[in-house]
Design a protein around this motif. Structure first.
Motif, PDB file in Angstrom:
ATOM      1  N   ASP A  82       0.832  -1.201   0.000  1.00 28.32           N
ATOM      2  CA  ASP A  82       0.000   0.000   0.000  1.00 28.32           C
ATOM      3  C   ASP A  82       0.865   1.248   0.000  1.00 28.32           C
ATOM      4  O   ASP A  82       1.885   1.314   0.699  1.00 28.32           O
ATOM      5  CB  ASP A  82      -0.883   0.037   1.246  1.00 28.32           C
ATOM      6  CG  ASP A  82      -2.109  -0.852   1.134  1.00 28.32           C
ATOM      7  OD1 ASP A  82      -2.852  -0.699   0.151  1.00 28.32           O
ATOM      8  OD2 ASP A  82      -2.314  -1.693   2.025  1.00 28.32           O
ATOM      9  N   HIS A  83       0.422   2.251  -0.756  1.00 22.56           N
ATOM     10  CA  HIS A  83       1.046   3.564  -0.647  1.00 22.56           C
ATOM     11  C   HIS A  83       0.449   4.249   0.579  1.00 22.56           C
ATOM     12  O   HIS A  83      -0.770   4.325   0.735  1.00 22.56           O
ATOM     13  CB  HIS A  83       0.767   4.405  -1.893  1.00 22.56           C
ATOM     14  CG  HIS A  83       1.408   5.754  -1.860  1.00 22.56           C
ATOM     15  ND1 HIS A  83       2.695   5.968  -2.275  1.00 22.56           N
ATOM     16  CD2 HIS A  83       0.948   6.955  -1.424  1.00 22.56           C
ATOM     17  CE1 HIS A  83       3.009   7.246  -2.118  1.00 22.56           C
ATOM     18  NE2 HIS A  83       1.960   7.867  -1.597  1.00 22.56           N
ATOM     19  N   LEU A  84       1.312   4.717   1.472  1.00 18.40           N
ATOM     20  CA  LEU A  84       0.867   5.333   2.715  1.00 18.40           C
ATOM     21  C   LEU A  84       0.914   6.846   2.599  1.00 18.40           C
ATOM     22  O   LEU A  84       1.906   7.410   2.117  1.00 18.40           O
ATOM     23  CB  LEU A  84       1.752   4.870   3.876  1.00 18.40           C
ATOM     24  CG  LEU A  84       1.820   3.361   4.117  1.00 18.40           C
ATOM     25  CD1 LEU A  84       2.880   3.043   5.167  1.00 18.40           C
ATOM     26  CD2 LEU A  84       0.464   2.811   4.541  1.00 18.40           C
ATOM     27  N   SER A  85      -0.149   7.500   3.052  1.00 19.17           N
ATOM     28  CA  SER A  85      -0.196   8.957   3.005  1.00 19.17           C
ATOM     29  C   SER A  85      -1.131   9.472   4.084  1.00 19.17           C
ATOM     30  O   SER A  85      -1.982   8.728   4.594  1.00 19.17           O
ATOM     31  CB  SER A  85      -0.660   9.430   1.623  1.00 19.17           C
ATOM     32  OG  SER A  85      -1.987   8.977   1.383  1.00 19.17           O
ATOM     33  N   PRO A  86      -1.009  10.753   4.460  1.00 17.74           N
ATOM     34  CA  PRO A  86      -1.906  11.318   5.464  1.00 17.74           C
ATOM     35  C   PRO A  86      -3.243  11.695   4.823  1.00 17.74           C
ATOM     36  O   PRO A  86      -3.319  11.900   3.608  1.00 17.74           O
ATOM     37  CB  PRO A  86      -1.153  12.560   5.949  1.00 17.74           C
ATOM     38  CG  PRO A  86      -0.360  12.984   4.760  1.00 17.74           C
ATOM     39  CD  PRO A  86       0.030  11.712   4.042  1.00 17.74           C
ATOM     40  N   PRO A  87      -4.316  11.815   5.612  1.00 25.64           N
ATOM     41  CA  PRO A  87      -5.613  12.195   5.045  1.00 25.64           C
ATOM     42  C   PRO A  87      -5.671  13.650   4.608  1.00 25.64           C
ATOM     43  O   PRO A  87      -6.551  14.043   3.837  1.00 25.64           O
ATOM     44  CB  PRO A  87      -6.586  11.928   6.199  1.00 25.64           C
ATOM     45  CG  PRO A  87      -5.754  12.051   7.437  1.00 25.64           C
ATOM     46  CD  PRO A  87      -4.393  11.536   7.050  1.00 25.64           C
ATOM     47  N   ASP A  88      -4.729  14.440   5.098  1.00 33.95           N
ATOM     48  CA  ASP A  88      -4.683  15.865   4.781  1.00 33.95           C
ATOM     49  C   ASP A  88      -3.222  16.284   4.637  1.00 33.95           C
ATOM     50  O   ASP A  88      -2.374  15.855   5.418  1.00 33.95           O
ATOM     51  CB  ASP A  88      -5.358  16.684   5.891  1.00 33.95           C
ATOM     52  CG  ASP A  88      -5.543  18.136   5.511  1.00 33.95           C
ATOM     53  OD1 ASP A  88      -4.529  18.826   5.273  1.00 33.95           O
ATOM     54  OD2 ASP A  88      -6.701  18.599   5.469  1.00 33.95           O
ATOM     55  N   HIS A  89      -2.933  17.104   3.623  1.00 33.37           N
ATOM     56  CA  HIS A  89      -1.539  17.505   3.388  1.00 33.37           C
ATOM     57  C   HIS A  89      -0.944  18.254   4.564  1.00 33.37           C
ATOM     58  O   HIS A  89       0.270  18.311   4.732  1.00 33.37           O
ATOM     59  CB  HIS A  89      -1.440  18.337   2.113  1.00 33.37           C
ATOM     60  CG  HIS A  89      -2.006  19.731   2.244  1.00 33.37           C
ATOM     61  ND1 HIS A  89      -3.358  20.008   2.103  1.00 33.37           N
ATOM     62  CD2 HIS A  89      -1.395  20.921   2.524  1.00 33.37           C
ATOM     63  CE1 HIS A  89      -3.560  21.302   2.273  1.00 33.37           C
ATOM     64  NE2 HIS A  89      -2.393  21.881   2.530  1.00 33.37           N
ATOM     65  N   LYS A  90      -1.805  18.846   5.408  1.00 32.12           N
ATOM     66  CA  LYS A  90      -1.320  19.544   6.584  1.00 32.12           C
ATOM     67  C   LYS A  90      -0.701  18.595   7.603  1.00 32.12           C
ATOM     68  O   LYS A  90       0.045  19.012   8.491  1.00 32.12           O
ATOM     69  CB  LYS A  90      -2.460  20.328   7.233  1.00 32.12           C
ATOM     70  CG  LYS A  90      -3.008  21.459   6.368  1.00 32.12           C
ATOM     71  CD  LYS A  90      -4.146  22.163   7.079  1.00 32.12           C
ATOM     72  CE  LYS A  90      -4.728  23.279   6.197  1.00 32.12           C
ATOM     73  NZ  LYS A  90      -5.875  23.958   6.866  1.00 32.12           N
ATOM     74  N   LEU A  91      -1.043  17.286   7.499  1.00 30.31           N
ATOM     75  CA  LEU A  91      -0.530  16.280   8.432  1.00 30.31           C
ATOM     76  C   LEU A  91       0.697  15.554   7.880  1.00 30.31           C
ATOM     77  O   LEU A  91       1.123  14.553   8.444  1.00 30.31           O
ATOM     78  CB  LEU A  91      -1.627  15.268   8.762  1.00 30.31           C
ATOM     79  CG  LEU A  91      -2.846  15.827   9.495  1.00 30.31           C
ATOM     80  CD1 LEU A  91      -3.947  14.769   9.581  1.00 30.31           C
ATOM     81  CD2 LEU A  91      -2.464  16.317  10.886  1.00 30.31           C
TER      82      LEU A  91
END
Length: 301
Positions: free
Chosen positions: A234-243
């Protein structure tokens, strides 16, 4: 006449020799089964006891008993099917197997334990000492079994190059906020075991192992597709770019990346098309969400 008498003597003694070997094997099997029952009891205490002190005491007793168990001749071939508290993973060439497990601390962190057992009738093993807190840059480190980046392995991939090595996929519980998974490398040289190897190329850097960290509330896919010599995840990323950078918020975003093996090195591949991975009609196929749940359940047992 003398040769005939020797032959007759050997033929007469042969059934006794075979019987002795069979009796010895039966005795060893009985010992292994008794050990397995005791290990299973201690393993349940390691996992289920609510008192931290009791879990750790059970683990120390478990380690001592496991060493005695593995000293039984031909224990390498014994599967320990009822021992659910640890993960036993065999190398594809059956050259060795790795036994790994974890102990949960009261603060929600984990410590990992394990050993590499080499194939043979007598015991040859490499005990694994979890050195994770001291490894500040694990992706850049090559260590021995005495300074192991602890994990609970569920897959071993044999890479056959002039200097062959093994890629390990593992679950690595971390804290009450995040979980980790790891792609590590095991190799043997001059009778020693080493972890880490500079074979993972991508993003302008060559890594010796790959570590993923994400929110403890999520499940992450990390599996091997043998038909394509591909490790997909899985590609992991935050739900919001601010995080961005706050790993406790990271989780799967429904896209997939991977490493494909080319000449002994693993090249990073961004945005994999999962339609090219074997479909549900292929017996090798594992649904990403289901496999992530299986990996998590295996590690939690």
């Amino acid at each position: 006449m003398k040769k005939l008498l020797i032959i007759c003597f050997l033929m007469a003694a042969l059934p006794r020799i075979i019987f002795a070997q069979q009796a010895d094997s039966a005795a060893n099997l009985k010992r292994l089964r008794l050990y397995e029952d005791s290990l299973a009891y201690l393993g349940k205490k390691i996992i289920n006891d609510s008192v931290d002190f009791n879990r750790k005491n059970a683990n120390y007793a478990f380690i001592k008993m496991l060493v005695g168990t593995l000293k039984v001749p031909n224990s390498f071939y014994y599967p320990f099917d009822s021992l659910k508290s640890i993960t036993i993973t065999n190398s594809p060439d059956r050259h060795f197997r790795i036994l790994t497990w974890h102990v949960l601390n009261d603060d929600g962190s984990y410590r990992f334990y394990g050993t590499i057992q080499m194939r043979g009738s007598s015991l040859q093993m490499f005990p694994l000492n979890d050195y994770s807190p001291q490894l500040t840059n694990p992706e850049d480190s090559i260590t021995t079994n005495a300074k192991w980046f602890g994990a609970q392995y569920y897959k071993i991939i044999h890479v056959t190059t002039p200097k062959s090595y093994y890629v390990l996929l593992g679950w690595k519980g971390n804290t009450i906020q995040t979980t980790k998974k790891v792609i590590d490398v095991l190799s043997f040289n001059d009778g020693k075991a080493f972890f880490g190897l500079p074979v993972f190329d991508g993003n302008g850097k060559t890594r010796k192992r790959v570590v993923f960290e994400y929110t403890r509330q999520a499940s992450m896919l990390l599996r091997y597709v043998p038909e394509q010599n591909l490790i997909v995840f899985d590609h992991l990323s935050p739900p919001d770019h601010k995080l961005k950078g706050k790993l406790s918020s990271y989780g799967p975003d429904l896209s997939y990346d991977g490493y494909v093996e080319r000449g002994g090195h693993w090249a990073f591949v961004l945005n994999l098309d999962m339609r090219n991975v074997p479909d549900a009609q292929d017996e090798q196929y594992v649904d990403p969400k289901k496999q992530a749940a299986i990996d998590k359940a295996t590690a939690n047992q």
